[in-house]
Design an enzyme around this catalytic site. Structure first.
Site, PDB file in Angstrom:
ATOM      1  N   ASP A  37       2.328  -4.173 -17.624  1.00 21.32           N
ATOM      2  CA  ASP A  37       3.027  -5.486 -18.145  1.00 21.32           C
ATOM      3  C   ASP A  37       4.368  -5.318 -17.021  1.00 21.32           C
ATOM      4  O   ASP A  37       5.071  -4.544 -17.360  1.00 21.32           O
ATOM      5  CB  ASP A  37       3.445  -5.450 -19.345  1.00 21.32           C
ATOM      6  CG  ASP A  37       4.230  -6.665 -19.853  1.00 21.32           C
ATOM      7  OD1 ASP A  37       4.759  -7.448 -18.980  1.00 21.32           O
ATOM      8  OD2 ASP A  37       3.893  -7.044 -21.139  1.00 21.32           O
ATOM      9  N   TYR A  63       5.965  -4.410 -26.320  1.00 22.03           N
ATOM     10  CA  TYR A  63       6.547  -5.986 -26.723  1.00 22.03           C
ATOM     11  C   TYR A  63       5.717  -6.370 -28.033  1.00 22.03           C
ATOM     12  O   TYR A  63       4.532  -6.122 -28.154  1.00 22.03           O
ATOM     13  CB  TYR A  63       5.786  -6.931 -25.518  1.00 22.03           C
ATOM     14  CG  TYR A  63       6.172  -8.488 -26.016  1.00 22.03           C
ATOM     15  CD1 TYR A  63       7.279  -8.868 -26.016  1.00 22.03           C
ATOM     16  CD2 TYR A  63       5.358  -9.248 -26.272  1.00 22.03           C
ATOM     17  CE1 TYR A  63       7.755 -10.244 -26.409  1.00 22.03           C
ATOM     18  CE2 TYR A  63       5.100 -10.508 -26.807  1.00 22.03           C
ATOM     19  CZ  TYR A  63       6.598 -11.008 -26.789  1.00 22.03           C
ATOM     20  OH  TYR A  63       6.713 -12.181 -27.110  1.00 22.03           O
ATOM     21  N   ARG A  95     -10.311 -26.743 -16.112  1.00 22.51           N
ATOM     22  CA  ARG A  95     -10.302 -25.428 -16.562  1.00 22.51           C
ATOM     23  C   ARG A  95     -10.549 -24.502 -15.689  1.00 22.51           C
ATOM     24  O   ARG A  95     -10.035 -23.203 -15.604  1.00 22.51           O
ATOM     25  CB  ARG A  95     -11.224 -25.497 -17.994  1.00 22.51           C
ATOM     26  CG  ARG A  95     -11.335 -23.914 -18.589  1.00 22.51           C
ATOM     27  CD  ARG A  95     -11.845 -23.906 -20.076  1.00 22.51           C
ATOM     28  NE  ARG A  95     -12.844 -24.989 -20.277  1.00 22.51           N
ATOM     29  CZ  ARG A  95     -13.962 -25.127 -20.017  1.00 22.51           C
ATOM     30  NH1 ARG A  95     -14.607 -24.218 -19.192  1.00 22.51           N
ATOM     31  NH2 ARG A  95     -14.872 -25.905 -20.401  1.00 22.51           N
ATOM     32  N   LYS A 146       9.184 -15.729 -18.392  1.00 20.82           N
ATOM     33  CA  LYS A 146      10.459 -14.961 -18.392  1.00 20.82           C
ATOM     34  C   LYS A 146      10.967 -15.219 -16.941  1.00 20.82           C
ATOM     35  O   LYS A 146      11.345 -16.237 -16.231  1.00 20.82           O
ATOM     36  CB  LYS A 146      10.347 -13.423 -18.689  1.00 20.82           C
ATOM     37  CG  LYS A 146       9.399 -13.541 -19.905  1.00 20.82           C
ATOM     38  CD  LYS A 146      10.059 -13.930 -21.091  1.00 20.82           C
ATOM     39  CE  LYS A 146       9.198 -13.953 -22.289  1.00 20.82           C
ATOM     40  NZ  LYS A 146       8.427 -12.906 -22.986  1.00 20.82           N
TER      41      LYS A 146
HETATM   42  C1  LIG Z   1       7.363 -12.527 -23.753  1.00 22.39           C
HETATM   43  C2  LIG Z   1       6.581 -11.096 -23.287  1.00 22.39           C
HETATM   44  C3  LIG Z   1       5.242 -11.131 -23.361  1.00 22.39           C
HETATM   45  C4  LIG Z   1       4.391 -12.213 -23.968  1.00 22.39           C
HETATM   46  O1  LIG Z   1       4.498 -13.474 -23.185  1.00 22.39           O
HETATM   47  P1  LIG Z   1       4.310 -14.821 -23.623  1.00 22.39           P
HETATM   48  O2  LIG Z   1       4.368 -15.624 -22.492  1.00 22.39           O
HETATM   49  O3  LIG Z   1       5.501 -15.118 -24.697  1.00 22.39           O
HETATM   50  O4  LIG Z   1       3.032 -14.977 -24.344  1.00 22.39           O
HETATM   51  C5  LIG Z   1       4.615 -10.065 -22.986  1.00 22.39           C
HETATM   52  N1  LIG Z   1       5.063  -9.024 -22.547  1.00 22.39           N
HETATM   53  C6  LIG Z   1       6.496  -8.908 -22.489  1.00 22.39           C
HETATM   54  C7  LIG Z   1       7.216  -7.661 -21.749  1.00 22.39           C
HETATM   55  C8  LIG Z   1       7.141  -9.932 -22.682  1.00 22.39           C
HETATM   56  O5  LIG Z   1       8.659 -10.112 -22.683  1.00 22.39           O
END
Ligand SMILES: *Cc1c(COP(=O)(O)O)cnc(C)c1O
Length: 379
Positions: free
Chosen positions: A170, A98, A46, A195
């Site tokens: 983000d 998001y 962890r 992503k």
């Molecule tokens: C998918 C996404 C998230 C969340 O991420 P997860 O890996 O699904 O928890 C946050 N911000 C954006 C812009 C995203 O596309």
């Protein structure tokens, strides 16, 4: 080292035990000690894991940061950032956000006494109107989802610095191939590595990257204390994904441009949202802030209804109808019934998410095939 080299070598060293060129998957929870505390830097997975550390070093390198942290999902990474705050603290966030981030802010952290202000961030004065003595953090997402608005990170960073606030960005949609928020004055970069960084739609993961040691130490403490870490196998997969990030992104951008231009010239299409167009309202900021315009596109067909949009996404053959984005394969989504269904219709439409809106994550297939697929689906 330049970006295209960093994706492969940034922060990496060959395996110390056998010289393995690729980082081994250290699928272990614990590490042998010769005497209590007598270990080789690893006690429990962890806290630290060599495969995760290799990934974290790569993340730091590609975002021009100093410290990288990997989490079990993008939302787990955002959760860790919010745990830097205390009850009474306030956050100013982009309003075109998001959905999962919005849910985490309003349905979890609001109950712990943190106050959120959601606003457009077109200018500094608008952001500053929400600043008070309790404000601690500005949260930015750019390009936004699904409307592809672009926020000027450097301008927001000016506000953050003036009022001594943390700025978190983000960077999931753009990736460091297109924009590097730390260079533009952000304190924390966040990714859903699920992503583009992973890039193959085979893993869920999150990441944070920072420059400042004090912030990094607090986040490492939270990462270990809250424990939302990712496993060694997933760390290996995302590290492998990052090695081709630059060539994948190059193709995502080329195909994105081809598809956006095709859609814009189609007589049945009303509007195409893509920051590469000169008539996009934030094109100038995009040109300055980003190295290219990406493969995320939203569009609306003329006079089209909810039903027409559903028909198009059902007819697509190469584009897969699915949530998520950023994989090698092209995906299509219908925000009103999928990602943004939880937002009331009236609220949704205020930001442009109408029933007829379709969002594309343009993959790295042949652009001609993608365009033909859209052609047969749109008719
Ligand atoms: C998918 C996404 C998230 C969340 O991420 P997860 O890996 O699904 O928890 C946050 N911000 C954006 C812009 C995203 O596309």
């Amino acid at each position: 080292m330049k970006f295209n080299t960093k994706t492969i070598h940034g922060g990496q060293e060959h395996d110390k035990a056998y010289g393995a060129v690729m980082p081994p998957i250290y699928q272990t929870s614990t590490y042998a000690q010769t005497t209590p505390g007598g270990h080789k830097g690893y006690e429990y997975s962890r806290t630290h894991n060599p495969t995760r550390n290799a990934l974290e070093n790569s993340l730091a390198s590609i975002e021009n940061g100093t410290y990288g942290l990997a989490f079990g999902s993008g939302l787990a990474a955002i959760d860790a950032v919010l745990k830097l705050l205390k009850p009474g603290d306030e956050v100013i966030s982009t309003n075109d956000l998001y959905g999962g981030s919005y849910r985490l802010f309003t349905q979890i952290f609001q109950d712990f006494g943190i106050k959120f202000h959601f606003t457009g961030m077109e200018n500094a004065a608008k952001i500053e109107s929400f600043v008070n003595d309790n404000t601690k953090l500005i949260w930015v997402e750019t390009p936004t989802n699904p409307m592809m608005n672009i926020i000027d990170i450097e301008a927001v960073s000016g506000v953050a610095k003036k009022h001594n606030l943390l700025l978190a960005v983000d960077n999931t949609f753009a990736t460091p191939y297109l924009q590097r928020p730390l260079d533009l004055g952000a304190d924390i970069v966040m990714h859903s590595a699920t992503k583009y960084l992973g890039g193959h739609s085979d893993v869920v993961m999150g990441a944070l990257i920072v420059k400042d040691k004090e912030i990094a130490d607090k986040l490492y403490f939270i990462q270990n204390a809250s424990g939302a870490v990712c496993g060694p196998m997933d760390s290996f997969l995302v590290l492998r994904g990052i090695k081709t990030l630059h060539i994948r992104m190059q193709r995502h951008c080329e195909n994105g441009k081809a598809v956006a231009e095709y859609l814009a010239s189609h007589p049945k299409i009303e509007k195409v949202y893509w920051p590469g167009f000169e008539n996009h309202p934030n094109h100038d900021i995009a040109k300055r802030q980003m190295d290219d315009f990406g493969g995320m596109i939203s569009f609306v067909t003329k006079g089209s209804s909810y039903e027409d949009a559903i028909k198009i996404v059902e007819k697509l053959r190469i584009f897969t109808l699915a949530e998520s984005l950023g994989g090698v394969e092209s995906l299509a989504g219908h925000p009103a019934s999928m990602t943004h269904a939880s937002i009331p219709k009236e609220e949704r439409e205020k930001s442009g998410v109408v029933d007829a809106l379709i969002r594309l994550s343009v993959g790295i297939e042949d652009a001609d095939d993608l365009i033909k697929d859209l052609e047969q689906a749109i008719g």
